[in-house]
Design a protein around this motif. Structure first.
Motif, mmCIF file in Angstrom:
data_model
loop_
_atom_site.group_PDB
_atom_site.id
_atom_site.type_symbol
_atom_site.label_atom_id
_atom_site.label_comp_id
_atom_site.label_asym_id
_atom_site.label_seq_id
_atom_site.Cartn_x
_atom_site.Cartn_y
_atom_site.Cartn_z
ATOM 1 N N SER A 15 0.874 -1.289 0.060
ATOM 2 C CA SER A 15 -0.063 0.084 0.133
ATOM 3 C C SER A 15 0.933 1.302 -0.002
ATOM 4 O O SER A 15 1.989 1.313 0.441
ATOM 5 C CB SER A 15 -0.788 -0.139 1.266
ATOM 6 N N ILE A 17 3.089 4.304 0.300
ATOM 7 C CA ILE A 17 4.586 4.501 0.043
ATOM 8 C C ILE A 17 5.212 3.164 -0.633
ATOM 9 O O ILE A 17 6.023 3.337 -1.547
ATOM 10 C CB ILE A 17 5.338 5.224 1.142
ATOM 11 N N ASP A 36 4.524 -7.975 3.515
ATOM 12 C CA ASP A 36 3.501 -6.950 4.002
ATOM 13 C C ASP A 36 2.450 -8.186 4.919
ATOM 14 O O ASP A 36 2.411 -9.471 4.448
ATOM 15 C CB ASP A 36 2.566 -6.493 2.954
ATOM 16 N N LEU A 61 4.553 -10.946 5.932
ATOM 17 C CA LEU A 61 5.292 -10.701 7.177
ATOM 18 C C LEU A 61 4.502 -9.471 8.066
ATOM 19 O O LEU A 61 3.910 -8.710 7.531
ATOM 20 C CB LEU A 61 6.491 -9.772 6.379
ATOM 21 N N ASP A 62 4.619 -9.916 9.349
ATOM 22 C CA ASP A 62 4.326 -8.961 10.407
ATOM 23 C C ASP A 62 5.571 -8.678 11.032
ATOM 24 O O ASP A 62 6.211 -9.445 11.546
ATOM 25 C CB ASP A 62 3.289 -9.813 11.368
ATOM 26 N N ASN A 89 9.899 0.009 5.864
ATOM 27 C CA ASN A 89 8.765 0.972 5.314
ATOM 28 C C ASN A 89 7.207 0.640 6.203
ATOM 29 O O ASN A 89 6.533 1.626 6.492
ATOM 30 C CB ASN A 89 8.329 1.135 3.857
ATOM 31 N N TYR A 154 3.559 7.572 18.027
ATOM 32 C CA TYR A 154 4.139 7.400 16.729
ATOM 33 C C TYR A 154 5.636 8.521 16.818
ATOM 34 O O TYR A 154 6.616 7.981 15.899
ATOM 35 C CB TYR A 154 3.255 8.032 15.849
ATOM 36 N N LYS A 158 9.123 7.115 15.748
ATOM 37 C CA LYS A 158 9.994 7.402 14.623
ATOM 38 C C LYS A 158 11.187 8.248 15.029
ATOM 39 O O LYS A 158 12.027 8.305 14.159
ATOM 40 C CB LYS A 158 9.071 8.588 13.675
ATOM 41 N N ILE A 187 2.063 12.705 3.049
ATOM 42 C CA ILE A 187 1.918 12.172 1.678
ATOM 43 C C ILE A 187 0.627 11.456 1.420
ATOM 44 O O ILE A 187 0.036 11.217 2.669
ATOM 45 C CB ILE A 187 2.977 10.967 1.875
ATOM 46 N N THR A 189 -1.756 9.063 0.864
ATOM 47 C CA THR A 189 -1.815 7.528 0.894
ATOM 48 C C THR A 189 -3.061 7.194 1.680
ATOM 49 O O THR A 189 -3.589 7.848 2.518
ATOM 50 C CB THR A 189 -0.505 6.907 1.632
HETATM 51 P P1 NAP Z 1 -0.070 2.786 4.380
HETATM 52 O O1 NAP Z 1 -0.630 3.163 3.081
HETATM 53 O O2 NAP Z 1 -1.247 2.465 5.401
HETATM 54 O O3 NAP Z 1 0.661 1.292 4.119
HETATM 55 C C1 NAP Z 1 1.526 0.792 5.015
HETATM 56 C C2 NAP Z 1 1.385 -0.735 4.767
HETATM 57 O O4 NAP Z 1 2.056 -1.363 5.938
HETATM 58 C C3 NAP Z 1 0.132 -1.359 4.672
HETATM 59 O O5 NAP Z 1 -0.035 -2.288 3.423
HETATM 60 C C4 NAP Z 1 -0.051 -2.318 5.974
HETATM 61 O O6 NAP Z 1 -0.801 -3.332 5.744
HETATM 62 C C5 NAP Z 1 1.306 -2.481 6.181
HETATM 63 N N1 NAP Z 1 1.547 -2.893 7.711
HETATM 64 C C6 NAP Z 1 0.935 -2.379 8.633
HETATM 65 N N2 NAP Z 1 1.331 -3.146 9.809
HETATM 66 C C7 NAP Z 1 2.190 -3.878 9.423
HETATM 67 C C8 NAP Z 1 3.001 -4.955 10.092
HETATM 68 N N3 NAP Z 1 3.042 -5.311 11.297
HETATM 69 N N4 NAP Z 1 3.752 -5.785 9.539
HETATM 70 C C9 NAP Z 1 3.928 -5.487 8.060
HETATM 71 N N5 NAP Z 1 3.068 -4.769 7.177
HETATM 72 C C10 NAP Z 1 2.365 -4.042 7.905
HETATM 73 O O7 NAP Z 1 0.927 3.801 5.195
HETATM 74 P P2 NAP Z 1 1.760 4.967 4.114
HETATM 75 O O8 NAP Z 1 1.345 6.183 4.285
HETATM 76 O O9 NAP Z 1 2.250 4.227 2.932
HETATM 77 O O10 NAP Z 1 3.025 4.540 5.203
HETATM 78 C C11 NAP Z 1 4.436 4.220 4.847
HETATM 79 C C12 NAP Z 1 5.599 4.299 5.846
HETATM 80 O O11 NAP Z 1 5.525 5.917 5.707
HETATM 81 C C13 NAP Z 1 4.794 4.299 7.523
HETATM 82 O O12 NAP Z 1 6.160 3.877 8.026
HETATM 83 C C14 NAP Z 1 4.577 5.480 7.826
HETATM 84 O O13 NAP Z 1 4.669 6.009 9.058
HETATM 85 C C15 NAP Z 1 5.579 6.563 7.100
HETATM 86 N N6 NAP Z 1 5.113 7.907 6.942
HETATM 87 C C16 NAP Z 1 3.917 8.085 6.248
HETATM 88 C C17 NAP Z 1 3.454 9.577 6.123
HETATM 89 C C18 NAP Z 1 2.303 9.778 5.377
HETATM 90 O O14 NAP Z 1 1.962 11.033 5.320
HETATM 91 N N7 NAP Z 1 1.640 8.920 4.641
HETATM 92 C C19 NAP Z 1 4.135 10.537 6.598
HETATM 93 C C20 NAP Z 1 5.499 10.096 7.258
HETATM 94 C C21 NAP Z 1 6.026 8.679 7.428
HETATM 95 P P3 NAP Z 1 -2.468 -3.169 6.218
HETATM 96 O O15 NAP Z 1 -2.936 -2.292 5.117
HETATM 97 O O16 NAP Z 1 -2.939 -4.399 6.234
HETATM 98 O O17 NAP Z 1 -2.617 -2.592 7.777
#
Ligand code: NAP
Length: 246
Positions: A15, A17, A36, A61-62, A89, A154, A158, A187, A189
């Motif tokens: 999902s 990023i 994932d 993977l968890d 990620n 969080y 981080k 971002i 997402t």
């Molecule tokens: P996202 O769309 O929610 O994607 C996260 C992915 O990680 C999902 O597929 C989720 O699966 C999976 N996941 C959750 N828990 C997990 C686990 N225990 N083991 C393996 N996979 C797991 O989030 P995103 O916005 O792309 O974020 C990606 C990274 O960027 C994160 O670390 C986030 O903190 C960081 N980030 C994001 C933003 C932003 O604005 N979006 C800003 C700063 C940093 P499920 O859908 O099944 O839960």
């Protein structure tokens, strides 16, 4: 091709990023392990990569599970013979003001966002050491640098990831392994999809570039850090936030 024949494990690659990063790395020649919890989303990315002529496989993977982290590394070595890049990620948020935050919310975010990367790094480090080279990139956040109301758990995770990045850059550098972090701003997402329009407009207003970040903004930064162009970059935290917090 900027990462030709490099083998990359991307956690949370089903999902947002992570998904875009898997596609970008594949387009640039990498063999991708889509790791994932989300099997349906993960397998869909693998199919998309394969349809475009790339190589990938899905690994359930968890990241909070140490045995599963080791198994993904084992499966990757069996399938591709080496591991060049690990991108930590996967991440979640569970927000609440500190007086309302439950112990479960604290534990869950720390376990996935901070212990998860530690588990994956420990699982991969021997293979990278033996290989004599490797790149580990941790996806942190501007929240880890500056804090944010309602995100004690969080922000702590981080910020901890940044401490881990700098420590491991020192510890593993002599083994040929570079360790860096990116700190994304806001971002677009699924993680941020529930944010009200009013807040999104405010974020755009506050960002000098006057837009939200897109997954490919982060994927491209990760690509740079994983590529040989960044051969002397180690222990860095690359902010990718449109200048939001300057
Ligand atoms: P996202 O769309 O929610 O994607 C996260 C992915 O990680 C999902 O597929 C989720 O699966 C999976 N996941 C959750 N828990 C997990 C686990 N225990 N083991 C393996 N996979 C797991 O989030 P995103 O916005 O792309 O974020 C990606 C990274 O960027 C994160 O670390 C986030 O903190 C960081 N980030 C994001 C933003 C932003 O604005 N979006 C800003 C700063 C940093 P499920 O859908 O099944 O839960």
């Amino acid at each position: 091709m900027r990462v030709e024949n490099k083998v990359v494990i991307i956690t949370g690659a089903a999902s947002g990023i992570g998904r875009q990063t898997a596609l970008t790395f594949s387009q640039e020649g990498a063999k991708v392990v889509v790791a994932d919890l989300n099997e349906t989303g993960g397998r869909a990315i693998v199919e998309e990569i394969e349809r475009a002529g790339g190589e990938a496989f899905f690994a359930r993977l968890d990241v909070s599970n140490r045995e599963q982290s080791k198994q993904v590394v084992k499966d990757t070595l069996e399938r591709f013979g080496k591991i060049d890049v690990l991108i930590n990620n996967a991440g979640i948020n569970q927000d609440a003001l500190v007086s309302k935050m439950t112990e479960e919310q604290w534990d869950k975010v720390i376990t996935i966002d901070l212990k998860g990367p530690f588990n994956c790094i420990q699982a991969v480090v021997d293979a990278m050491t033996e290989h004599g080279t490797g790149e580990i990139i941790n996806v942190s956040s501007i929240v880890g640098l500056y804090g944010n109301i309602g995100q004690t758990n969080y922000a702590a995770a981080k910020a901890g990831l940044i401490g881990m990045t700098k420590t491991l850059a020192k510890e593993l550098g002599k083994k040929g392994i570079r360790v860096n972090a990116v700190a994304p701003g806001f971002i677009a997402t699924p993680m941020t999809a529930g944010v009200p329009d009013k807040i999104l407009e405010m974020m755009k207003e506050k960002t000098p570039l006057r837009r939200l970040g897109q997954p490919d903004d982060i994927a491209n930064a990760l690509l740079y850090l994983a590529s040989d162009e960044a051969n002397f970059v180690n222990g860095a935290v690359l902010s990718v936030d449109g200048g939001l917090l300057i």
